[in-house]
Design a protein around this motif. Structure first.
Motif: not given
Lengths: 331, 325
Positions: A128, A131-132, A134-135, A164-165, A168-169, A171-172, B61, B65, B93
């Motif tokens: 995806i 998606a990774h 954030p992980i 989008g993910a 977010e990642a 930024n975090l 997310q 995640g 997620q």
């Protein structure tokens, strides 16, 4: 954003030794051979679904992963065969996974797009888009909380910078200054779309500024340059100085997936990029450094025989027992 | 033994989980100094500090995640999604990453992630802050889904969720935060995946969770005065669901009623009815009765939302109708 322009023919401190470079050359040739073998297997209907090859992008995978040490982690995309092999996954078990064999890295449950080998720090390939990230950020968060000084390396494509993910990642990771190296393999196409048709900035590393982290663009077909930039980012991460966004400019020799002939590419583009193929470039660099031609030839021969042996062994392995269908849902 | 609210039971469970295991940490929006939108995490940051109770940007997310990534390295994250409806933001997620990760890596990873979600209607939060969202995830093997419907279950199921090696979605009904119940200091552990028989009865099996369990319990009391004995079963976990306990009850009562705070389509209640009909058709004296909300989003205005939620009166009336059949 800055552009790394250091020439790789002048050795700088921390560069790989000649022997290390020979090892990296061997690994890059293995990845190229692996991908060619997978393409042949696909046309013989030995590979199911889809597969996404990384021919041409080997210097990104090998250069970046060579800057890691045991305990670090790597996550990547569905175009991740090279990255997983660059971490040290076995050719045989990686072949076996894509061929759907029980001896595969994931017992035949993941396939081409989900290659994972936790033992070598390859925590997953993700299908995806984006998606990774954030992980990868979470892997870095664990390192921070556990004070292990481990670094999380995350490969992603140019196309994923629009989902989008990823925002977010980044930024975090930026706000928490987490030890992540975000390595964007910019191969100029998101699936079938050229980058300028989807993305309003030319240099993706420019996007790093919005997350308060340095953005560096590097020649992604120069394995030594990639190694230098990532080693610096890894050192920053270990020292608690936060994440880095690295953009490796590279090119996908083949189409997006399966039998995509990539007719959307302008005439002559592939040929121009083939002149910058990372493998002959590394061979030329080794010759320039005075490494014996026989040693270079030996690295190639070793790589080719390792691929052939790995493929043969994987082909000979059996398919997963049907009972395996019910295993691994819950711990 | 003490009399506490449902919210206090959850807060205490979080505090005890943090104290028990250094690998546990909380992550979410405004859960630290602010104590959470519903004040469910009040005092945890003060006691355990910023490395155990982490405030994040508004980034669902990234919250989920990052929890997955930290769990890969042996941590036991507890993520908070302020309203369960926000699971829509991070659906990928949860459904594609968290649920499938172990399976598609051939068992190389375990993901002891707990996600807390504030669920349910009744307080006038309107469509995007009121849904019972557990139904979205029923089709995600790899997840476990718990829906505590009492103070004791809220405490015990939270502790079980954090100790579990698999991902658990822990749905808290926000309409029950101030409901009171007793919590013993040595409360017995509750196993995820086990239903509880709340009330024994011989005439009809009623299956309900959370707010609907409370309403079904009061409906059962009203029916008892009329000589109708309801056996009330709370599945407590809706993935995997305890069909054995429900089925054994139907074998005795020959009547199945499911009461649920959601539209019928794609719901856990529909799954229960299908399974009972398929496996125990001979046990039934009447078709199963599904008491659900209308097939609409949750409305805002007081009268509309009240009419949307199955009421105690409606539950009692429909059970009477079934038995009069």
């Amino acid at each position: 954003m800055r552009l790394d322009t250091t020439s790789s023919s002048a050795v700088v401190e921390g560069d790989p030794t000649d022997d290390e470079l020979l090892g990296m050359l061997r690994r890059m040739i293995e990845i190229r051979g692996f991908e060619d073998e997978i393409q042949r297997a696909f046309t013989k209907n030995l590979v199911r679904g889809s597969t996404h090859l990384c021919n041409g992008q080997e210097a990104c995978a090998v250069g970046a992963c060579s800057a890691l040490r045991p305990g670090d982690s790597m996550v990547c995309t569905y175009r991740g065969h090279g990255a997983v092999l660059a971490m040290g996954a076995s050719l045989e078990r990686t072949f076996a996974e894509i061929l759907g064999r029980e001896t595969g890295l994931c017992r035949g449950k993941g396939g081409s797009m989900h290659l994972t080998d936790v033992e070598v720090g390859a925590y997953g390939s993700f299908a995806i888009v984006g998606a990774h990230l954030p992980i990868a950020t979470g892997l870095a968060l664990a390192a921070r909380l556990d004070r292990t000084e481990a670094v999380s390396l995350c490969f992603f494509g140019d196309g994923s910078t629009n989902i989008g993910a990823v925002h977010e990642a980044l930024n975090l990771a930026g706000i928490w200054r987490l030890p992540v190296v975000f390595f964007c393999e910019n191969n100029l196409y998101g699936e079938y779309s050229p980058l300028p048709s989807t993305t309003p900035v030319e240099q993706l590393a420019d996007r790093a500024a919005g997350y308060g982290m340095p953005g560096v663009r590097v020649d992604g077909n120069d394995v030594v340059a990639v190694r230098r930039v990532v080693a610096e980012a890894v050192a920053r991460a270990r020292a608690g100085e936060g994440p880095t966004f690295v953009e490796g400019l590279t090119y996908r020799h083949r189409g997006h997936s399966r039998t995509d002939p990539a007719k959307y590419r302008p005439a002559g583009e592939l040929e121009r990029w083939l002149e910058h193929d990372p493998i002959p470039r590394l061979e030329a660099l080794l010759a320039e450094r005075g490494v014996a031609a026989a040693a270079i030839a030996q690295a190639r021969a070793d790589a080719e025989s390792a691929v052939a042996e790995g493929y043969a062994a994987a082909l000979a392995a059996s398919a997963p027992a049907v009972e395996l269908i019910h295993e691994d849902v819950y711990a | 033994m003490s009399e506490v609210t449902y919210k206090e039971a959850i807060r205490r469970a979080m505090e005890d989980a943090l104290a028990e295991d250094d690998r546990v940490f909380m992550i979410g929006e405004d859960i630290a100094a602010a104590g959470g939108a519903f004040k469910a995490t009040e005092g945890l940051w003060e006691r355990f500090g910023g490395e155990r109770v982490l405030d994040t940007p508004i980034s669902e997310q990234a919250i989920v995640g990052a929890s997955i990534g930290a769990a890969l390295k042996g941590r036991r994250p507890v993520a908070e999604l302020m309203f369960a409806d926000f699971a829509g933001v991070c659906f990928d997620q949860i459904a594609n990453q968290l649920a499938k990760y172990r399976y598609m890596t051939g068992g190389q990873v375990t993901l002891p992630v707990t996600i807390r979600l504030a669920n349910g209607a009744g307080a006038g939060f309107a469509s995007q802050h009121s849904q019972t969202v557990e139904n979205w995830f029923l089709n995600c093997p790899g997840l476990k889904i718990v829906v505590p419907g009492s103070v004791a279950d809220a405490y015990a199921l939270f502790r079980a969720a954090v100790r579990d090696e698999d991902p658990v979605l822990f749905f808290e009904h926000k309409g029950m935060y101030n409901a009171k119940g007793s919590l013993t200091d040595d409360a017995p552990p509750v196993e995820i995946g086990r239903a509880a028989v709340i009330r024994s009865g011989e005439h009809v099996t009623v299956v309900a969770t959370q707010l609907m369990r409370q309403r079904a319990e009061r409906a059962a009391q009203a029916l008892a005065a009329e000589g109708v004995e309801v056996e009330l079963v709370d599945p407590r976990t809706v993935l995997p669901i305890d069909f054995e306990t429900i089925g054994a009850s139907v074998d005795r009562t020959a009547h199945l009623v499911v009461v649920q705070e959601s539209p019928l389509a794609g719901s856990w209640g529909a799954t229960v009815a299908a399974r009972v009909v398929a496996d125990r058709f001979e046990s039934l004296d009447a078709p199963p009765l599904l008491i659900s909300a209308p097939d609409t989003p949750v409305p805002y205005a007081g009268g509309l939302e009240e009419a949307w939620l199955p009421s105690e009166q409606r539950i009692a009336d429909e059970i009477r109708g079934l038995l009069a059949g």
